[in-house]
Write a protein that holds these residues in place. Structure first.
Motif, PDB file in Angstrom:
ATOM      1  N   THR A  42       7.294  -3.951 -20.849  1.00  7.41           N
ATOM      2  CA  THR A  42       7.546  -3.509 -19.480  1.00  7.41           C
ATOM      3  C   THR A  42       7.985  -2.051 -19.441  1.00  7.41           C
ATOM      4  OG1 THR A  42       8.118  -5.743 -18.737  1.00  7.41           O
ATOM      5  CG2 THR A  42       8.957  -3.904 -17.430  1.00  7.41           C
ATOM      6  N   ARG A  43       8.850  -1.653 -20.352  1.00  2.00           N
ATOM      7  CA  ARG A  43       9.304  -0.255 -20.388  1.00  2.00           C
ATOM      8  C   ARG A  43       8.138   0.688 -20.655  1.00  2.00           C
ATOM      9  NH1 ARG A  43      13.803  -2.569 -23.194  1.00  2.00           N
ATOM     10  NH2 ARG A  43      12.941  -1.928 -25.203  1.00  2.00           N
ATOM     11  N   LEU A  65       4.008   4.549 -18.397  1.00  2.00           N
ATOM     12  CA  LEU A  65       2.593   4.812 -18.110  1.00  2.00           C
ATOM     13  C   LEU A  65       2.342   4.912 -16.619  1.00  2.00           C
ATOM     14  CD1 LEU A  65      -0.329   5.078 -19.128  1.00  2.00           C
ATOM     15  CD2 LEU A  65      -0.483   2.574 -19.059  1.00  2.00           C
ATOM     16  N   PHE A  66       3.023   4.080 -15.840  1.00  2.00           N
ATOM     17  CA  PHE A  66       2.862   4.111 -14.389  1.00  2.00           C
ATOM     18  C   PHE A  66       3.308   5.451 -13.816  1.00  2.00           C
ATOM     19  CE2 PHE A  66       5.143   3.426 -10.313  1.00  2.00           C
ATOM     20  CZ  PHE A  66       4.047   3.184  -9.505  1.00  2.00           C
ATOM     21  N   PHE A  67       4.456   5.964 -14.253  1.00  2.00           N
ATOM     22  CA  PHE A  67       4.950   7.236 -13.730  1.00  2.00           C
ATOM     23  C   PHE A  67       4.037   8.393 -14.145  1.00  2.00           C
ATOM     24  CE2 PHE A  67       9.114   5.088 -13.170  1.00  2.00           C
ATOM     25  CZ  PHE A  67       9.357   5.497 -11.868  1.00  2.00           C
ATOM     26  N   VAL A  68       3.613   8.418 -15.389  1.00  2.00           N
ATOM     27  CA  VAL A  68       2.761   9.511 -15.866  1.00  2.00           C
ATOM     28  C   VAL A  68       1.414   9.496 -15.151  1.00  2.00           C
ATOM     29  CG1 VAL A  68       1.531  10.422 -17.876  1.00  2.00           C
ATOM     30  CG2 VAL A  68       3.894   9.641 -18.116  1.00  2.00           C
ATOM     31  N   SER A  70       0.714   8.173 -12.259  1.00  2.00           N
ATOM     32  CA  SER A  70       0.894   8.502 -10.841  1.00  2.00           C
ATOM     33  C   SER A  70       0.961  10.007 -10.628  1.00  2.00           C
ATOM     34  CB  SER A  70       2.169   7.839 -10.307  1.00  2.00           C
ATOM     35  OG  SER A  70       2.094   6.444 -10.394  1.00  2.00           O
ATOM     36  N   ILE A  71       1.731  10.706 -11.473  1.00  2.00           N
ATOM     37  CA  ILE A  71       1.856  12.159 -11.338  1.00  2.00           C
ATOM     38  C   ILE A  71       0.516  12.832 -11.576  1.00  2.00           C
ATOM     39  CG2 ILE A  71       2.934  14.209 -12.341  1.00  2.00           C
ATOM     40  CD1 ILE A  71       5.407  12.475 -12.906  1.00  2.00           C
ATOM     41  N   LEU A  72      -0.197  12.417 -12.617  1.00  2.00           N
ATOM     42  CA  LEU A  72      -1.498  13.023 -12.925  1.00  2.00           C
ATOM     43  C   LEU A  72      -2.510  12.754 -11.818  1.00  2.00           C
ATOM     44  CD1 LEU A  72      -1.811  12.249 -16.749  1.00  2.00           C
ATOM     45  CD2 LEU A  72      -1.188  14.419 -15.669  1.00  2.00           C
ATOM     46  N   LEU A  73      -2.533  11.527 -11.307  1.00  2.00           N
ATOM     47  CA  LEU A  73      -3.491  11.172 -10.270  1.00  2.00           C
ATOM     48  C   LEU A  73      -3.261  11.964  -8.999  1.00  2.00           C
ATOM     49  CD1 LEU A  73      -5.740   9.294  -9.173  1.00  2.00           C
ATOM     50  CD2 LEU A  73      -3.924   7.735  -8.457  1.00  2.00           C
ATOM     51  N   TRP A  74      -2.004  12.016  -8.535  1.00  2.00           N
ATOM     52  CA  TRP A  74      -1.739  12.709  -7.279  1.00  2.00           C
ATOM     53  C   TRP A  74      -1.888  14.215  -7.422  1.00  2.00           C
ATOM     54  CZ3 TRP A  74      -1.634  10.576  -2.677  1.00  2.00           C
ATOM     55  CH2 TRP A  74      -1.436   9.199  -2.600  1.00  2.00           C
ATOM     56  N   THR A  75      -1.554  14.766  -8.563  1.00  2.00           N
ATOM     57  CA  THR A  75      -1.767  16.194  -8.778  1.00  2.00           C
ATOM     58  C   THR A  75      -3.257  16.519  -8.756  1.00  2.00           C
ATOM     59  OG1 THR A  75       0.255  16.340 -10.108  1.00  2.00           O
ATOM     60  CG2 THR A  75      -1.347  18.129 -10.337  1.00  2.00           C
ATOM     61  N   GLY A  76      -4.046  15.727  -9.475  1.00  2.00           N
ATOM     62  CA  GLY A  76      -5.495  15.954  -9.480  1.00  2.00           C
ATOM     63  C   GLY A  76      -6.119  15.757  -8.113  1.00  2.00           C
ATOM     64  N   LEU A  77      -5.630  14.762  -7.372  1.00  2.00           N
ATOM     65  CA  LEU A  77      -6.183  14.502  -6.042  1.00  2.00           C
ATOM     66  C   LEU A  77      -5.904  15.648  -5.079  1.00  2.00           C
ATOM     67  CD1 LEU A  77      -7.575  12.493  -4.130  1.00  2.00           C
ATOM     68  CD2 LEU A  77      -5.328  11.486  -3.672  1.00  2.00           C
ATOM     69  N   LEU A  78      -4.676  16.157  -5.077  1.00  2.00           N
ATOM     70  CA  LEU A  78      -4.334  17.244  -4.154  1.00  2.00           C
ATOM     71  C   LEU A  78      -5.025  18.554  -4.542  1.00  2.00           C
ATOM     72  CD1 LEU A  78      -0.531  16.520  -3.615  1.00  2.00           C
ATOM     73  CD2 LEU A  78      -2.431  15.998  -2.075  1.00  2.00           C
ATOM     74  N   VAL A  79      -5.085  18.846  -5.829  1.00  2.00           N
ATOM     75  CA  VAL A  79      -5.766  20.065  -6.274  1.00  2.00           C
ATOM     76  C   VAL A  79      -7.260  19.984  -5.972  1.00  2.00           C
ATOM     77  CG1 VAL A  79      -6.398  21.433  -8.301  1.00  2.00           C
ATOM     78  CG2 VAL A  79      -4.053  20.625  -8.026  1.00  2.00           C
ATOM     79  N   GLY A  80      -7.886  18.832  -6.250  1.00  2.00           N
ATOM     80  CA  GLY A  80      -9.295  18.666  -5.943  1.00  2.00           C
ATOM     81  C   GLY A  80      -9.588  18.770  -4.455  1.00  2.00           C
ATOM     82  N   PHE A 140      -1.649   2.069  -5.975  1.00  2.00           N
ATOM     83  CA  PHE A 140      -0.456   1.225  -6.055  1.00  2.00           C
ATOM     84  C   PHE A 140      -0.813  -0.252  -5.876  1.00  2.00           C
ATOM     85  CE2 PHE A 140       1.065   5.358  -4.400  1.00  2.00           C
ATOM     86  CZ  PHE A 140       1.840   5.719  -5.488  1.00  2.00           C
ATOM     87  N   ASP A 141      -1.819  -0.536  -5.032  1.00  2.00           N
ATOM     88  CA  ASP A 141      -2.240  -1.927  -4.874  1.00  2.00           C
ATOM     89  C   ASP A 141      -2.833  -2.468  -6.171  1.00  2.00           C
ATOM     90  OD1 ASP A 141      -1.415  -2.171  -2.253  1.00  2.00           O
ATOM     91  OD2 ASP A 141      -3.320  -1.483  -1.423  1.00  2.00           O
ATOM     92  N   PHE A 142      -3.629  -1.642  -6.852  1.00  2.00           N
ATOM     93  CA  PHE A 142      -4.193  -2.097  -8.128  1.00  2.00           C
ATOM     94  C   PHE A 142      -3.111  -2.189  -9.202  1.00  2.00           C
ATOM     95  CE2 PHE A 142      -8.256  -0.786  -6.208  1.00  2.00           C
ATOM     96  CZ  PHE A 142      -9.011  -1.922  -6.516  1.00  2.00           C
ATOM     97  N   THR A 143      -2.045  -1.405  -9.077  1.00  2.00           N
ATOM     98  CA  THR A 143      -0.901  -1.570  -9.983  1.00  2.00           C
ATOM     99  C   THR A 143      -0.257  -2.933  -9.776  1.00  2.00           C
ATOM    100  OG1 THR A 143      -0.484   0.818  -9.965  1.00  2.00           O
ATOM    101  CG2 THR A 143       1.320  -0.613 -10.685  1.00  2.00           C
ATOM    102  N   ILE A 144      -0.126  -3.363  -8.528  1.00  2.00           N
ATOM    103  CA  ILE A 144       0.426  -4.691  -8.255  1.00  2.00           C
ATOM    104  C   ILE A 144      -0.516  -5.781  -8.765  1.00  2.00           C
ATOM    105  CG2 ILE A 144       1.092  -6.278  -6.407  1.00  2.00           C
ATOM    106  CD1 ILE A 144       2.190  -3.928  -4.869  1.00  2.00           C
ATOM    107  N   PHE A 145      -1.836  -5.565  -8.641  1.00  2.00           N
ATOM    108  CA  PHE A 145      -2.781  -6.519  -9.230  1.00  2.00           C
ATOM    109  C   PHE A 145      -2.568  -6.640 -10.737  1.00  2.00           C
ATOM    110  CE2 PHE A 145      -6.016  -5.590  -5.660  1.00  2.00           C
ATOM    111  CZ  PHE A 145      -5.381  -6.507  -4.844  1.00  2.00           C
TER     112      PHE A 145
END
Length: 242
Positions: free
Chosen positions: A104-105, A110-113, A115-125, A223-228
């Motif tokens: 779990t740890r 992995l979830f935090f890393v 998330s940061i990479l995804l949102w940074t890439g999405l906003l820059v793109g 985030f929904d797929f994270t819950i899945f």
């Protein structure tokens, strides 16, 4: 779209009402019932035993020393009962959080890393798509400040609304109480909402105006797929509790 927003608002209000009720009223009554019933059962047993002891003591001996011994024993039993009640009350109102497993740890990191990479890439793109060189110039005269600020605020709150539930699932290492069907419907609804906007027009100005709502609906998919994934990861724990 307005009817859809009103429907989401009504559904969220109902969910918040359920959360408020079950976290304030129901657990409190449950704790009081356990404490009173357990203590009441013990108190009645002790009262019977004390009555029998007092009857046998009075019939066997009437000396003052025996009476003093009996009163001391009664005081000791009452003190013990009080300690039992206090310990049960503390145990019922205090939740001991078990330590997280190593898996779990690692998943939380992995979830935090990711998330940061995804949102940074999405906003820059997105910035390169709308304002990069070689792109069609966006007509900013159609961009209105107040609606856009409200839209961006809605997108931000809508995207981060999943994070508290995700972190609670990680802390409990369980998805008990969550409805998988609700998240499936949410994913399908968000996808169809984004597709309906893009089918209307793919012109950059139109997409920029509607970008907060695209981001609010499409951004929650991660985030929904994270819950899945949590449903898959903790499926054995949930089945075991059932």
């Amino acid at each position: 779209m307005l009817l859809l927003a009103l429907y989401y608002l009504l559904a969220d209000c109902l969910l918040m009402g359920q959360v408020f009720y079950y976290r304030t009223v129901y657990p409190q009554h449950h704790i009081e019932e356990i404490v009173v019933n357990d203590y009441g059962a013990e108190e009645s047993d002790l009262a019977i035993s004390r009555h029998r002891k007092s009857s046998s003591s009075s019939s066997s001996s009437a000396s003052s020393s025996s009476c003093n011994d009996f009163m001391n024993e009664r005081t000791s039993l009452l003190s013990t009962d009080s300690n039992i009640l206090n310990s049960k009350s503390r145990a019922s109102s205090t939740t001991i959080q078990p330590p997280q497993s190593l898996a779990t740890r690692n998943v939380v990191r992995l979830f935090f890393v990711s998330s940061i990479l995804l949102w940074t890439g999405l906003l820059v793109g997105s910035a390169l798509f709308f304002f990069g060189s070689g792109q069609t110039k966006v007509d900013m005269s159609q961009w209105h400040l107040i609606p856009q600020l409200l839209g961006w605020g809605s997108a931000l709150l809508y995207c981060v609304s999943r994070i508290p539930q995700i972190m609670q699932n990680f802390r409990n290492e369980s998805v008990e109480g969550l409805s998988l069907v609700m998240f499936i419907f949410s994913v399908i609804g968000n996808i169809t909402y984004c597709v309906s906007i893009m089918l209307e027009s793919t012109e950059p100005t139109y997409l920029l105006i509607n970008y907060p709502w695209l981001l609010g609906s499409g951004g929650t998919l991660f985030f929904d797929f994270t819950i899945f994934f949590q449903f898959y990861m903790y499926r054995q724990t949930t089945i075991g509790k059932k």
